[in-house]
Design a protein around this motif. Structure first.
Motif: not given
Length: 481
Positions: A109, A112, A304-305, A190-191, A280, A194, A301
């Motif tokens: 995370s 992010e 955060s983005v 994934q981060k 995190s 994203q 998520a």
């Protein structure tokens, strides 16, 4: 940028009356909102921000549910193999893999903040470097965590599991070591995706993995009689399918300047990156309530983005308003789920047990569960804002103090010393989460968002970015989408 107009009084850009852009471009358009001076403006901006949030949150929720369901499906089929096999898979999933999953997700995370703010500032080339840096740290951490898998049998014996379950779960844990390293690769990817609002590709891959996992679990575990070996093969294979499919998507050139190949810069600033990653990980001390919390994970998520993108683009008002919309939306969703649960409190316990005593206890605990769902829908959103703004270290201290030093001890006192049982334990932990949520509210309320936008620019420079013009960043982004 062509097609946009500038309001010199309010210092924000708003698209002119042009045809709607494609979905991928829509989510990356960034502008600071005007001052909220009337209910009409609030309503208009609320709808615009909701569309952006749900474009991110919807697929993120779906992806989380699919990935969460992989372990649940394995447990379901293990129950048809035998009672010992069910116990072994359940214990490994919840104790060993569950603990490591939380650490890997938390450490991943950190991206992010960095990827989101770098993307908002147009520093696309840094996203790939950040992801590689996170791979180095998480895979190194996996080498240490793999000792938990290797020594799972004596560990489970030590915490009170029976010899038979400890032996079976210990053997299964060793077979599941490949899944641990899949976690280390998956969460940074994934981060990375994203931050660029490339959410749908993750959802499609997760859906394909879920269908494949379901069919192969039936074939290997039941039809061919492979038992726990089949469970390990399918669960490891499903997680690595997700990793490889996402890597193929990235390496195919679909991410434009965000991926420019492997770089030795991934090994720079590792210690600072480790500190941010550990902070995190500590943040993720939430009380998991099954599939219902997947909704809050998706909103976590998404916000955060949104916050990191807007701060990176120097749009403090838009970042603050995204927080407001996300909190309101999550609260309403939590309230709706809680009301449904209370309305059917006499019916839904029958889905899980035929024992009248168990049904009675579930009905008794339903009001507390409903309240838990509301709190656990709001708290992750505030944590998502913290990640997007880069407050991991501060919130890590808040989480330790509120949850581990206050909530958990209070639960133990209420549950055991005062003999309130499970209700006492749950009440103490819930109280810790409530205090944690209130503290996060205070932190967010007192935040100077203009200052946070300035700090985001400094953070981008610190972690290897360079100050380019916003127009260049937007142009690069338009080319890649």
């Amino acid at each position: 940028m062509e097609g946009e107009g500038q309001d010199h009084n309010n210092n924000y850009t708003r698209p002119l009356l042009t045809p709607p852009p494609p979905a991928a471009v829509f989510t990356t358009e960034s502008h600071d909102i005007p001052p909220i001076s009337s209910p009409r403006i609030f309503g208009r901006e609320f709808l615009l921000e909701s569309k952006k949030l749900w474009y991110l949150a919807g697929p993120a929720i779906f992806t989380s549910v699919c990935q969460y369901s992989l372990g649940a499906i394995t447990q379901l089929f293990a129950g048809h193999v035998g009672t010992l096999e069910l116990a072994a898979v359940s214990v490994e999933n919840s104790v060993i893999a569950g603990f490591c999953f939380g650490i890997m997700l938390g450490m991943g995370s950190a991206l992010e903040t960095l990827c989101g703010q770098a993307f908002g500032a147009g520093q696309l080339r840094m996203l790939g470097i950040y992801m590689q840096r996170s791979w180095v740290i998480l895979n190194t951490t996996c080498l240490i965590l793999s000792l938990l898998y290797v020594f799972a049998k004596p560990l489970l014996n030590f915490i009170g599991q029976t010899a038979a379950i400890s032996k079976a779960a210990g053997e299964f844990a060793v077979w599941m070591i490949p899944q641990l390293f899949a976690y280390a690769m998956n969460f940074p990817i994934q981060k990375f995706l994203q931050a660029q609002s490339k959410i749908m590709v993750m959802a499609w891959i997760a859906a394909a993995a879920l269908v494949m996992h379901l069919l192969l679990s039936w074939l290997l575990m039941l039809r061919l009689g492979w038992g726990l070996v089949g469970a390990a093969v399918v669960l490891n294979g499903s997680w690595w399918f997700i990793v490889v499919a996402q890597l193929v998507y990235i390496l195919s050139g679909t991410c434009g300047n965000a991926w420019s190949g492997f770089s030795l810069k991934a090994f720079e600033n590792l210690w600072g990156f480790v500190r941010l990653s550990l902070a995190s990980a500590v943040m993720l001390c939430m009380n998991i309530l099954g599939w219902t919390v997947m909704v809050s994970f998706g909103m976590n998520a998404a916000v955060s983005v949104r916050v990191s993108n807007e701060l990176g683009a120097s749009h403090p008002r838009a970042a603050k308003f995204s927080l407001v919309v996300a909190v309101i939306t999550s609260f309403v969703l939590g309230l709706a789920m809680s009301l449904v649960l209370i309305m059917f409190r006499k019916q839904y316990p029958s889905l899980f047990s035929n024992d009248s005593a168990v049904k009675e206890l579930v009905m008794e605990l339903t009001p507390m569960l409903a309240f838990c769902i509301i709190i656990n829908n709001v708290q992750p959103v505030l944590s998502g804002v913290a990640v997007g703004a880069g407050w991991q270290s501060l919130v890590a201290y808040v989480n330790i103090a509120c949850y581990y030093l206050f909530g958990v001890p209070l639960g133990l006192i209420l549950g055991y010393a005062l003999d309130f049982g499970v209700i006492g334990i749950w009440s103490g932990m819930l109280t810790g989460t409530i205090v944690q949520t209130c503290v996060l509210f205070i932190i967010v309320y007192r935040t100077d968002w203009d200052k946070e936008a300035s700090l985001a620019e400094d953070r981008i420079k610190k972690w290897g970015g360079h100050k380019d013009s916003k127009s260049n960043g937007v142009a690069n982004n338009d080319q890649q989408t």
